[in-house]
Design a protein around this motif. Sequence first.
Motif, PDB file in Angstrom:
ATOM      1  N   SER A  29       0.832  -1.205   0.000  1.00 27.82           N
ATOM      2  CA  SER A  29       0.000   0.000   0.000  1.00 27.82           C
ATOM      3  C   SER A  29       0.863   1.249   0.000  1.00 27.82           C
ATOM      4  CB  SER A  29      -0.963  -0.003   1.176  1.00 27.82           C
ATOM      5  OG  SER A  29      -0.269   0.181   2.374  1.00 27.82           O
ATOM      6  N   SER A  30       2.024   1.233   0.680  1.00 22.70           N
ATOM      7  CA  SER A  30       2.875   2.415   0.656  1.00 22.70           C
ATOM      8  C   SER A  30       3.535   2.558  -0.708  1.00 22.70           C
ATOM      9  CB  SER A  30       3.916   2.358   1.773  1.00 22.70           C
ATOM     10  OG  SER A  30       4.824   1.322   1.541  1.00 22.70           O
ATOM     11  N   ASP A  31       3.852   1.450  -1.379  1.00 24.94           N
ATOM     12  CA  ASP A  31       4.419   1.522  -2.719  1.00 24.94           C
ATOM     13  C   ASP A  31       3.402   2.055  -3.711  1.00 24.94           C
ATOM     14  OD1 ASP A  31       6.775   0.507  -1.788  1.00 24.94           O
ATOM     15  OD2 ASP A  31       6.449  -1.516  -2.537  1.00 24.94           O
ATOM     16  N   SER A  32       2.105   1.771  -3.492  1.00 27.55           N
ATOM     17  CA  SER A  32       1.091   2.145  -4.469  1.00 27.55           C
ATOM     18  C   SER A  32       0.501   3.524  -4.219  1.00 27.55           C
ATOM     19  CB  SER A  32      -0.009   1.089  -4.515  1.00 27.55           C
ATOM     20  OG  SER A  32      -0.707   1.082  -3.297  1.00 27.55           O
ATOM     21  N   THR A  33       0.940   4.222  -3.158  1.00 24.00           N
ATOM     22  CA  THR A  33       0.377   5.538  -2.915  1.00 24.00           C
ATOM     23  C   THR A  33       0.946   6.557  -3.886  1.00 24.00           C
ATOM     24  OG1 THR A  33       1.972   5.854  -1.150  1.00 24.00           O
ATOM     25  CG2 THR A  33      -0.255   5.208  -0.507  1.00 24.00           C
ATOM     26  N   GLY A  34       2.208   6.530  -4.150  1.00 23.38           N
ATOM     27  CA  GLY A  34       2.813   7.439  -5.109  1.00 23.38           C
ATOM     28  C   GLY A  34       2.881   8.872  -4.617  1.00 23.38           C
ATOM     29  N   ASP A  35       3.514   9.701  -5.416  1.00 22.99           N
ATOM     30  CA  ASP A  35       3.716  11.115  -5.124  1.00 22.99           C
ATOM     31  C   ASP A  35       2.921  11.918  -6.149  1.00 22.99           C
ATOM     32  OD1 ASP A  35       4.635  13.721  -4.893  1.00 22.99           O
ATOM     33  OD2 ASP A  35       6.751  13.186  -4.930  1.00 22.99           O
ATOM     34  N   ALA A  36       1.784  12.455  -5.727  1.00 20.30           N
ATOM     35  CA  ALA A  36       0.891  13.171  -6.643  1.00 20.30           C
ATOM     36  C   ALA A  36       1.545  14.420  -7.234  1.00 20.30           C
ATOM     37  CB  ALA A  36      -0.407  13.538  -5.929  1.00 20.30           C
ATOM     38  N   VAL A  37       2.396  15.090  -6.466  1.00 16.27           N
ATOM     39  CA  VAL A  37       3.065  16.295  -6.978  1.00 16.27           C
ATOM     40  C   VAL A  37       4.003  15.920  -8.126  1.00 16.27           C
ATOM     41  CG1 VAL A  37       4.658  18.173  -6.396  1.00 16.27           C
ATOM     42  CG2 VAL A  37       2.845  17.527  -4.792  1.00 16.27           C
ATOM     43  N   ASN A  38       4.789  14.877  -7.931  1.00 18.75           N
ATOM     44  CA  ASN A  38       5.661  14.413  -9.011  1.00 18.75           C
ATOM     45  C   ASN A  38       4.822  13.864 -10.164  1.00 18.75           C
ATOM     46  OD1 ASN A  38       8.274  13.891 -10.175  1.00 18.75           O
ATOM     47  ND2 ASN A  38       7.866  11.730  -9.795  1.00 18.75           N
ATOM     48  N   GLY A  39       3.714  13.223  -9.842  1.00 16.89           N
ATOM     49  CA  GLY A  39       2.827  12.694 -10.872  1.00 16.89           C
ATOM     50  C   GLY A  39       2.280  13.789 -11.768  1.00 16.89           C
ATOM     51  N   ARG A  40       1.935  14.926 -11.184  1.00 17.52           N
ATOM     52  CA  ARG A  40       1.460  16.066 -11.977  1.00 17.52           C
ATOM     53  C   ARG A  40       2.562  16.547 -12.906  1.00 17.52           C
ATOM     54  NH1 ARG A  40       1.533  21.457 -12.399  1.00 17.52           N
ATOM     55  NH2 ARG A  40      -0.391  22.535 -12.951  1.00 17.52           N
ATOM     56  N   ARG A  41       3.770  16.652 -12.367  1.00 23.83           N
ATOM     57  CA  ARG A  41       4.914  17.082 -13.178  1.00 23.83           C
ATOM     58  C   ARG A  41       5.132  16.138 -14.356  1.00 23.83           C
ATOM     59  NH1 ARG A  41       9.806  15.748 -14.076  1.00 23.83           N
ATOM     60  NH2 ARG A  41       9.863  14.100 -12.527  1.00 23.83           N
ATOM     61  N   LEU A  42       5.075  14.843 -14.089  1.00 21.39           N
ATOM     62  CA  LEU A  42       5.253  13.842 -15.148  1.00 21.39           C
ATOM     63  C   LEU A  42       4.104  13.876 -16.161  1.00 21.39           C
ATOM     64  CD1 LEU A  42       6.454  10.922 -12.883  1.00 21.39           C
ATOM     65  CD2 LEU A  42       7.805  11.993 -14.709  1.00 21.39           C
ATOM     66  N   PHE A  43       2.883  14.058 -15.682  1.00 17.71           N
ATOM     67  CA  PHE A  43       1.704  14.114 -16.542  1.00 17.71           C
ATOM     68  C   PHE A  43       1.866  15.220 -17.585  1.00 17.71           C
ATOM     69  CE2 PHE A  43      -2.801  15.156 -17.434  1.00 17.71           C
ATOM     70  CZ  PHE A  43      -3.310  13.886 -17.672  1.00 17.71           C
ATOM     71  N   VAL A  44       2.474  16.334 -17.149  1.00 17.84           N
ATOM     72  CA  VAL A  44       2.717  17.451 -18.064  1.00 17.84           C
ATOM     73  C   VAL A  44       3.966  17.188 -18.917  1.00 17.84           C
ATOM     74  CG1 VAL A  44       3.297  19.915 -18.185  1.00 17.84           C
ATOM     75  CG2 VAL A  44       1.517  19.119 -16.614  1.00 17.84           C
ATOM     76  N   SER A  45       5.074  16.816 -18.299  1.00 20.00           N
ATOM     77  CA  SER A  45       6.335  16.670 -19.038  1.00 20.00           C
ATOM     78  C   SER A  45       6.316  15.519 -20.045  1.00 20.00           C
ATOM     79  CB  SER A  45       7.518  16.504 -18.071  1.00 20.00           C
ATOM     80  OG  SER A  45       7.466  15.246 -17.420  1.00 20.00           O
ATOM     81  N   LYS A  46       5.540  14.481 -19.781  1.00 16.65           N
ATOM     82  CA  LYS A  46       5.456  13.350 -20.716  1.00 16.65           C
ATOM     83  C   LYS A  46       4.377  13.571 -21.777  1.00 16.65           C
ATOM     84  CE  LYS A  46       8.646  10.895 -18.709  1.00 16.65           C
ATOM     85  NZ  LYS A  46       9.883  10.503 -19.358  1.00 16.65           N
TER      86      LYS A  46
END
Length: 127
Positions: A29-46
């Motif tokens: 569960s801790s592995d699957s929580t992820g980092d939403a702030v980094n996820g937003r950055r990746l969502f834009v950069s990718k």
Amino acid sequence: MKGSTTRCCWSAIAIGVFLLADATARAESSDSTGDAVNGRRLFVSKGCFQCHGRLGQGGSFVTAVPMLAGVEWPLEGFAQVLREPYGDMPTYSEAVLSSKEVTDIYAYLRSLPAPPEPKDVPEILKR
């Protein structure tokens, strides 16, 4: 005396299995929580936002790109669609997006609010 020793051993084994299962579940569960702030950055950069919108709102009826905000799906299914997409979506292999990055994007999308129901949109906006 031997019967009570056997019961103690089985109890200890059962407790050990329970604790191992609990520790494994917590790690997953801790592995699957992820980092939403980094996820937003990746969502834009990718470039994900180019089709799905900056807030995961999806495309129009013309482009038929799926909405991602407010959608409930398991992480495994999300990752599979990225790795083996359908339609015009590009493939995001491990070389393009690591498993950690996929989890971060997933966390970002899960943090987005679902769009309002049509009945909740003020009449003035429906015109």
